[in-house]
Design a protein around this motif. Structure first.
Motif, PDB file in Angstrom:
ATOM      1  N   ILE A  62       0.944  -1.288  -0.037  1.00  0.00           N
ATOM      2  CA  ILE A  62       0.051  -0.081  -0.130  1.00  0.00           C
ATOM      3  C   ILE A  62       0.901   1.292   0.049  1.00  0.00           C
ATOM      4  N   GLY A  63       1.283   1.625  -1.132  1.00  0.00           N
ATOM      5  CA  GLY A  63       1.899   2.864  -1.140  1.00  0.00           C
ATOM      6  C   GLY A  63       3.569   2.776  -0.788  1.00  0.00           C
ATOM      7  N   PHE A  64       3.965   3.484   0.158  1.00  0.00           N
ATOM      8  CA  PHE A  64       5.351   3.423   0.578  1.00  0.00           C
ATOM      9  C   PHE A  64       5.324   3.205   1.945  1.00  0.00           C
ATOM     10  N   ARG A  65       6.653   2.639   2.665  1.00  0.00           N
ATOM     11  CA  ARG A  65       6.590   2.249   4.014  1.00  0.00           C
ATOM     12  C   ARG A  65       7.840   3.017   4.662  1.00  0.00           C
ATOM     13  N   LEU A  66       7.380   3.292   5.981  1.00  0.00           N
ATOM     14  CA  LEU A  66       8.617   3.898   6.662  1.00  0.00           C
ATOM     15  C   LEU A  66       8.711   2.729   7.824  1.00  0.00           C
ATOM     16  N   ARG A  67      10.129   2.339   7.734  1.00  0.00           N
ATOM     17  CA  ARG A  67      10.743   1.307   8.571  1.00  0.00           C
ATOM     18  C   ARG A  67      11.498   1.726   9.712  1.00  0.00           C
ATOM     19  N   LEU A  68      11.032   1.590  10.989  1.00  0.00           N
ATOM     20  CA  LEU A  68      11.948   2.216  12.087  1.00  0.00           C
ATOM     21  C   LEU A  68      12.504   1.208  12.949  1.00  0.00           C
ATOM     22  N   GLY A  69      13.760   1.180  13.181  1.00  0.00           N
ATOM     23  CA  GLY A  69      14.544   0.275  14.234  1.00  0.00           C
ATOM     24  C   GLY A  69      14.546   0.932  15.413  1.00  0.00           C
ATOM     25  N   LEU A  70      14.339   0.279  16.424  1.00  0.00           N
ATOM     26  CA  LEU A  70      14.445   0.612  17.863  1.00  0.00           C
ATOM     27  C   LEU A  70      15.623   0.275  18.737  1.00  0.00           C
ATOM     28  N   GLY A  71      15.994   0.935  19.644  1.00  0.00           N
ATOM     29  CA  GLY A  71      17.276   0.574  20.507  1.00  0.00           C
ATOM     30  C   GLY A  71      16.928  -0.854  21.032  1.00  0.00           C
ATOM     31  N   ASP A  72      15.723  -1.355  21.295  1.00  0.00           N
ATOM     32  CA  ASP A  72      15.831  -2.613  21.766  1.00  0.00           C
ATOM     33  C   ASP A  72      15.546  -4.028  20.599  1.00  0.00           C
ATOM     34  N   ARG A  73      15.813  -3.565  19.470  1.00  0.00           N
ATOM     35  CA  ARG A  73      15.653  -4.248  18.414  1.00  0.00           C
ATOM     36  C   ARG A  73      14.495  -4.434  17.921  1.00  0.00           C
ATOM     37  N   THR A  74      13.508  -3.926  18.226  1.00  0.00           N
ATOM     38  CA  THR A  74      12.343  -4.020  17.737  1.00  0.00           C
ATOM     39  C   THR A  74      12.028  -2.943  16.467  1.00  0.00           C
ATOM     40  N   ILE A  75      11.220  -3.636  15.469  1.00  0.00           N
ATOM     41  CA  ILE A  75      10.984  -2.755  14.171  1.00  0.00           C
ATOM     42  C   ILE A  75       9.505  -2.521  14.338  1.00  0.00           C
ATOM     43  N   VAL A  76       9.403  -1.428  13.669  1.00  0.00           N
ATOM     44  CA  VAL A  76       8.093  -0.765  13.731  1.00  0.00           C
ATOM     45  C   VAL A  76       7.808  -0.311  12.372  1.00  0.00           C
ATOM     46  N   LEU A  77       6.579  -0.622  11.749  1.00  0.00           N
ATOM     47  CA  LEU A  77       6.496  -0.270  10.257  1.00  0.00           C
ATOM     48  C   LEU A  77       5.155   0.512  10.118  1.00  0.00           C
ATOM     49  N   PHE A  78       5.223   1.402   9.321  1.00  0.00           N
ATOM     50  CA  PHE A  78       4.045   2.429   8.957  1.00  0.00           C
ATOM     51  C   PHE A  78       3.867   2.247   7.486  1.00  0.00           C
ATOM     52  N   ASP A  79       2.672   2.050   6.983  1.00  0.00           N
ATOM     53  CA  ASP A  79       2.302   1.890   5.736  1.00  0.00           C
ATOM     54  C   ASP A  79       1.538   2.812   5.231  1.00  0.00           C
ATOM     55  N   GLY A  80       1.393   3.356   3.751  1.00  0.00           N
ATOM     56  CA  GLY A  80       0.372   4.277   3.384  1.00  0.00           C
ATOM     57  C   GLY A  80       0.778   5.415   2.994  1.00  0.00           C
ATOM     58  N   PHE A  81       2.012   5.574   2.925  1.00  0.00           N
ATOM     59  CA  PHE A  81       2.741   7.068   2.626  1.00  0.00           C
ATOM     60  C   PHE A  81       2.595   7.062   1.151  1.00  0.00           C
ATOM     61  N   ARG A  82       2.631   8.398   0.445  1.00  0.00           N
ATOM     62  CA  ARG A  82       2.528   8.797  -0.775  1.00  0.00           C
ATOM     63  C   ARG A  82       3.977   8.678  -1.429  1.00  0.00           C
ATOM     64  N   ARG A  83       4.214   8.759  -2.678  1.00  0.00           N
ATOM     65  CA  ARG A  83       5.322   8.991  -3.443  1.00  0.00           C
ATOM     66  C   ARG A  83       5.989  10.473  -2.958  1.00  0.00           C
ATOM     67  N   GLU A  84       4.932  11.395  -3.025  1.00  0.00           N
ATOM     68  CA  GLU A  84       5.527  12.688  -2.822  1.00  0.00           C
ATOM     69  C   GLU A  84       5.818  13.181  -1.264  1.00  0.00           C
ATOM     70  N   ASP A  85       5.396  12.087  -0.406  1.00  0.00           N
ATOM     71  CA  ASP A  85       5.818  12.331   1.142  1.00  0.00           C
ATOM     72  C   ASP A  85       7.049  12.154   1.486  1.00  0.00           C
ATOM     73  N   PHE A  86       7.948  11.562   0.617  1.00  0.00           N
ATOM     74  CA  PHE A  86       9.264  11.081   1.100  1.00  0.00           C
ATOM     75  C   PHE A  86      10.288  12.450   1.209  1.00  0.00           C
ATOM     76  N   ASP A  87       9.864  13.494   0.676  1.00  0.00           N
ATOM     77  CA  ASP A  87      10.652  14.683   0.838  1.00  0.00           C
ATOM     78  C   ASP A  87      10.514  15.160   2.424  1.00  0.00           C
ATOM     79  N   ARG A  88       9.095  15.031   2.856  1.00  0.00           N
ATOM     80  CA  ARG A  88       8.774  15.654   4.005  1.00  0.00           C
ATOM     81  C   ARG A  88       9.104  14.745   5.139  1.00  0.00           C
ATOM     82  N   VAL A  89       8.929  13.261   4.932  1.00  0.00           N
ATOM     83  CA  VAL A  89       9.573  12.420   5.932  1.00  0.00           C
ATOM     84  C   VAL A  89      11.050  12.655   6.080  1.00  0.00           C
ATOM     85  N   GLN A  90      11.874  12.617   4.961  1.00  0.00           N
ATOM     86  CA  GLN A  90      13.206  12.850   5.265  1.00  0.00           C
ATOM     87  C   GLN A  90      13.628  14.157   5.618  1.00  0.00           C
TER      88      GLN A  90
END
Length: 528
Positions: A62-90
């Motif tokens: 579903i669109g693009f995904r933001l993958r976050l790695g945490l200090g306790d080695r847990t992975i959190v995923l957020f889907d549904g971003f649009r292509r044009e959201d890349f610059d804002r997230v970055q």
């Protein structure tokens, strides 16, 4: 949105499949799910800035995904971003968290082979340095070699709700051949071990080195310093073997020679403690969900056996709140020295939130009734709200599941000399279990137990038919039963048959085609 907050709508959070709004600020990151009829006031999920370590931008279903790695080695995923959201997230990641957002294009070749790497927080597969998938080590339940070149990775399900209709990855198998180029003493984690004769046998295979690397980096979610209790060489009857049991604050780890398992406390749904009739051993049955697996065999219940009076020195790394949990007694209230099985028992252990069912029925001061289920011998334990058969296969029947019970061969005149009877348990779903070879001495107290628990006792109709047949047989003569006179010591009445004429052709046996005199007799009659 202001410079201090960045907000994104219609974002899907994995693996909980919640849709809502994602906000980024200097203090951290927050996700608020949309309200629903089942959850009118949803819980806000937050991550503090100091917990963020890695951020990646990937293409998703579903669109693009933001993958976050945490200090306790847990992975959190957020889907549904649009292509044009890349610059804002970055820009938000760099401004708020001082992290560089890296974009990775996944491999879309559709191959089922590639390079596998065990990273600090996941097992990642790539093709030509492009990612295919990654599996979080924090959800790893067990890692076991199932073949010469095959390894199985099992994961703990996130959704334990029976109403969840989605798909979850529970197991994946990897096939790898060849040698790792390392000897057993060169594997990481075996540096302190002296070289042995095993090193002369050759190099370690890739699958063995991969298995050791996964176990070491995952460490099943905890560091060795967090072990609360450790019990070496604990005997398990189901699945059979000896395992080192390490008790952590959130789960129990089982380490065997071939298989390793991780049992979260949230997956332990029932525990039964039962004493064998020999008064020397104690059974401890642990119900786990999902079931433990060895290959294609599932074990929803683990059966441990302890010596009743066995003592052992165990170092307990327990804090005050664990020794004396609020609202109930903890291990500090238990007199020591104590039996070896005590920390696993349902009642006094601080590992479980509330007391769990234990054995409550006794005949001759014994808890179990010796019986058999099909070809397996064991013991039937009638408990307060369950009927439990141990040790193999473990059968747990709740009183609510039982429709009625039938005592077979218990009162039959045909089996009055028999010393055992059978117990047939009919379940409400149509299934049945038959426990045989139960001593007749257990019949009266077992009937009283069933009636006291409100379980319907049904008379065995086949037994009544056998009794009626026995009475008719006893009252009838041999001639009535068989329909013909029976031979014996007494002489039979003999009467001459007046119609019988010896040698008459009509009274002779019918000729057969293989009788050589058959045709010859016909010819002689014709000539006369």
């Amino acid at each position: 949105m202001s410079d201090r907050i960045e907000e994104f709508s219609n974002i899907l959070r994995y693996p909980h499949l919640e849709k809502g709004k994602l906000r980024m600020a200097e203090s951290g990151l927050g996700f608020k799910p949309a309200a629903s009829p089942n959850q009118p006031q949803p819980t806000v999920f937050t991550l503090r800035t100091e917990n963020l370590r890695v951020c990646l931008w990937q293409r998703a279903s579903i669109g693009f995904r933001l993958r976050l790695g945490l200090g306790d080695r847990t992975i959190v995923l957020f889907d549904g971003f649009r292509r044009e959201d890349f610059d804002r997230v970055q820009a938000a990641m760099k401004r708020f968290y001082r992290l560089t957002l890296e974009a990775r294009e996944p491999s879309v070749r559709g191959w089922n082979w590639g390079e596998v790497e065990v990273q600090s927080d996941s097992v990642a597969m790539s093709i030509h340095k492009r990612p295919v998938f990654d599996l979080p080590l924090s959800k790893l339940a067990s890692s076991q070699i199932t073949g010469r070149n095959e390894i199985s990775l099992e994961f703990t399900p996130v959704h334990t709700d029976s109403h969840f209709m989605g798909d979850e990855l529970i197991e994946t198998r990897l096939y790898m051949t060849g040698s790792s180029g390392l000897r057993p003493s060169q594997l990481e984690g075996a540096k302190d071990k002296p070289e042995s004769a095993d090193d002369e046998e050759g190099e370690v295979s890739k699958v063995e080195a991969f298995n050791e690397d996964v176990k070491r980096k995952a460490d099943l979610g905890q560091a060795m310093g967090d072990v609360l209790l450790s019990f070496p060489e604990t005997l398990f009857l189901t699945p059979r073997g000896r395992y080192d049991v390490d008790v952590f604050s959130a789960f129990i780890r089982l380490r065997g020679k071939t298989y390793d398992y991780k049992l979260p406390y949230t997956g332990i749904h029932r525990i039964f403690e039962a004493h064998k009739p020999d008064d020397l051993h104690v059974y401890l049955t642990v119900g786990v969900e999902p079931a433990v697996r060895q290959g294609q065999t599932r074990y929803p219940y683990l059966v441990l056996q302890f010596a009743k009076d066995e003592l052992s020195d165990v170092q307990m790394n327990l804090e005050k709140y664990v020794l004396d949990p609020p609202g109930r007694d903890g291990l500090s209230k238990v007199p020591f020295p104590a039996p070896f099985h005590l920390p696993f028992s349902p009642s006094p252990s601080p590992l479980y939130p509330s007391p769990l069912p234990t054995s409550s029925y006794s005949v001759d001061h014994h808890d179990g009734l010796k019986s058999s289920h099909k070809a397996n011998e064991g013991f039937l334990f009638p408990m307060e709200s369950h009927l439990v058969f141990l040790p193999k296969p473990p059968i747990i029947l709740s009183h609510k599941e039982v429709g009625n019970v039938v005592f077979m061969r218990a009162d039959s005149a045909l089996t009055s000399s028999a010393r055992t009877f059978d117990l047939k348990i009919n379940l409400r779903n149509g299934n049945e279990h038959i426990f045989s070879n139960i001593s007749k001495e257990e019949h009266p107290p077992l009937v009283a137990y069933m009636r006291n628990r409100g379980i319907k006792v049904v008379k065995d109709l086949s037994e009544s038919a056998d009794v009626r047949g026995t009475v008719n047989y006893a009252e009838s003569s041999e001639e009535d039963v068989m329909g013909v006179p029976m031979g014996g010591d007494e002489e039979e009445d003999e009467e001459e048959d007046e119609d019988f004429v010896p040698g008459k052709a009509g009274d002779s046996d019918v000729g057969e085609e293989y009788d050589e005199n058959f045709q010859e007799s016909e010819d002689e009659d014709a000539m006369e």
